[in-house]
Design an enzyme around this catalytic site. Structure first.
Site, mmCIF file in Angstrom:
data_model
loop_
_atom_site.group_PDB
_atom_site.id
_atom_site.type_symbol
_atom_site.label_atom_id
_atom_site.label_comp_id
_atom_site.label_asym_id
_atom_site.label_seq_id
_atom_site.Cartn_x
_atom_site.Cartn_y
_atom_site.Cartn_z
ATOM 1 N N GLY A 1 0.647 -1.033 0.009
ATOM 2 C CA GLY A 1 -0.265 -0.093 0.035
ATOM 3 C C GLY A 1 0.630 1.530 -0.219
ATOM 4 O O GLY A 1 2.275 0.730 0.281
ATOM 5 N N HIS B 1 -0.789 0.347 10.091
ATOM 6 C CA HIS B 1 -2.000 0.893 9.887
ATOM 7 C C HIS B 1 -3.083 1.089 10.838
ATOM 8 O O HIS B 1 -4.258 0.607 11.525
ATOM 9 C CB HIS B 1 -2.667 -0.169 9.085
ATOM 10 N N ASP C 1 -2.405 -7.904 0.923
ATOM 11 C CA ASP C 1 -0.735 -8.604 -0.357
ATOM 12 C C ASP C 1 -0.537 -9.628 -0.547
ATOM 13 O O ASP C 1 -0.347 -9.696 -1.446
ATOM 14 C CB ASP C 1 0.212 -7.680 0.759
ATOM 15 N N GLY D 1 1.635 5.225 1.541
ATOM 16 C CA GLY D 1 0.837 6.166 2.843
ATOM 17 C C GLY D 1 2.173 5.812 3.814
ATOM 18 O O GLY D 1 2.288 6.307 4.898
ATOM 19 N N HIS D 2 3.317 4.921 2.954
ATOM 20 C CA HIS D 2 4.114 4.439 4.210
ATOM 21 C C HIS D 2 5.529 5.738 3.557
ATOM 22 O O HIS D 2 6.616 4.532 3.950
ATOM 23 C CB HIS D 2 4.423 2.902 4.258
#
Lengths: 331, 331
Positions: A53, A218, A109, A55-56
């Site tokens: 994802g 998350h 994932d 955003g990291h």
């Protein structure tokens, strides 16, 4: 909401746009959610594909380059990439020597990368997977295969990339990466919330003056919430848990890593690392090298995670090899 | 308070302890608040000494090394170093070719560095000062000498360090650094508060959903508070102000830099940088290179600052020279 964004639906695309413009000399765009190092695929080398994802950042997007991965594939914020993107990434990385997928052990994932792997195999590309699962708090050591991947990521990616660069054959490379993952153990502590940029809502609540051990990147629930501890107490608690998990032994040589989740200052990281050095010395564990920075973030979450990686001569050789990626440089 | 610290009185010392342990292969401790690159002083080279209050890491502490400064001197958090520390730094950097002091234009820093400079001159060391004053909002261009220094810092330090490394004589070096400073213009916007770690109190208040232009890195009041703008609108507002200040002209070649103040995600920085590239292209300004990251922080303040540095052939040559410091690497 306090974030500088445009349309929340376009977050991942726009961030990858910006990444590619910022690093236009070093990376290329393969597809809207897929980037590769400029010179990929590289003849004679096993390809390394990473992703997850968005955003990291800097994870995973920024870890492509010399001595790192060949391609990175992304989903929306905190969301796995779809299998077609994984396939695009595999094709971008494959020079005929096969591809190893390397990513964090989260159900979404795994499902999507596995499908992408299947698609690639149907096209005749050799693909295998190594999952990263260094986070020790969510499952006991007997159920290590259930554990999440966290801040070991860029070190494992570097060792994989450096060994691939050195021409290690596919099967030996896979065994090496598995050992690198096994030798990494991580634990973190959160001190403040993060907000989802799509909604502006916090993913959890943490009152001021409290901290939570084992929280996920998350906002997954941690294992214990306590009153804010001092930097030195926090360092000891994290190191105690990590050391007994492998277990690390007196005489072991390690890389000690501290990661800021987002809002944490480098000041705090240095202060915690100061005591980690002293405390590991008391335990007879030798710090070969230290890494400090934001390597994997959870938006603007406050807090840190600590990773120890046990070295052996082969791991050390590749760890010391050069890395040149937008998110990680090693000279 | 949400910070991982120990005794608030020991913040600067403990953070420098941690910095030196983390980078023990590259730096040495000269005095409790003074660090130098391991090989300082370097024969035949003008020394560069930087410094200021702690709490803005990686600035200044981490910008010592090849192609950067020789020594950095620090005060407590957000507090200038005392003159005796400045003298220690000058002595650590001087190989008989003189030393240039390079730091941000704040009254407390100027007073203390000037006294340190006087002490060193009394000991027969040649010392001159170049102040960094790239922040455009606090004073009009006619009063530029009153302006504060902000996110031009590490680029100016790098050009100074690289030119010194190349053997540029003292007087030419000083003129070059002054031109590098003059060619940099910066403006920032804050989206959330920072807290002073000694007290746990916010240095200012900014309601959620608001943003303030021109806020200083110690919480100094900005010039205008508005409702939170989009990333693209923010990029245009910042670039418009910066471009008209020098002014930057069509055909100019620039480095475009975006700095995160602390809690800002790289996701946001990439999204803003995406539009900066597009907007500068419309204006006919050529982006030679892009920098993105946390270069100068204000604890966990949210927001960004943008710097444009106009290049000329000599500045470009030194900008492209290698830098190898804990806080900034350029290959």
């Amino acid at each position: 909401m306090r974030k500088l964004i445009n349309n929340p639906e376009n977050l991942a695309i726009e961030l990858i746009d910006g990444f590619c413009l910022t690093n236009k000399k070093k990376v290329k765009r393969i597809a809207p959610h897929v980037c590769a190092r400029k010179d990929a695929p590289i003849a004679g080398k096993v390809g390394i594909v990473i992703g997850g994802g968005a955003g990291h950042e800097p994870l995973f997007l920024e870890y492509i380059g010399l001595g790192m991965a060949d391609a990175s594939v992304h989903g929306q914020v905190f969301t796995a990439p779809t299998p077609d993107k994984v396939l695009d990434g595999i094709k971008a990385a494959d020079s005929g020597n096969g591809v190893i997928l390397l990513y964090n052990n989260y159900a979404g994932d795994v499902m999507n990368f596995d499908m992408g792997q299947d698609f690639a195999r149907l096209e005749g590309i050799k693909v295998e997977t190594v999952l990263i699962n260094d986070e020790i708090s969510a499952f006991p050591v007997e159920e290590a295969e259930e554990r999440r991947g966290t801040t070991a990521d860029h070190m494992v990616i570097h060792i994989a990339g450096a060994a691939a660069e050195a021409g290690l054959p596919f099967d030996e490379l896979k065994v090496l990466i598995e050992r690198a993952v096994f030798n990494c153990r991580s634990l973190g502590v959160s001190t403040s919330e993060c907000t989802l940029p799509e909604t502006g809502l916090a993913t959890f609540e943490l009152p001021e003056g409290r901290m939570e051990f084992g929280m996920g990147i998350h906002g997954e629930a941690g294992v214990e919430q306590v009153d804010l501890m001092s930097a030195d107490e926090t360092a000891e608690r994290l190191i105690d848990e990590i050391v007994k998990d492998l277990p690390f032994q007196p005489g072991d040589e390690v890389v000690a890593l501290i990661n800021g989740y987002g809002a944490t200052t480098r000041m705090e990281m240095f202060i915690v690392m100061r005591h980690i050095h002293k405390y590991l010395e008391i335990k007879g564990i030798d710090v070969y090298d230290t890494e400090l920075g934001e390597f994997i973030t959870a938006q603007e979450m406050g807090g840190i995670s600590v990773t120890l990686m046990k070295l052996d001569p082969e791991l050390k050789k590749y760890y010391d090899a050069p890395a040149d990626s937008p998110g990680y440089v090693r000279n």
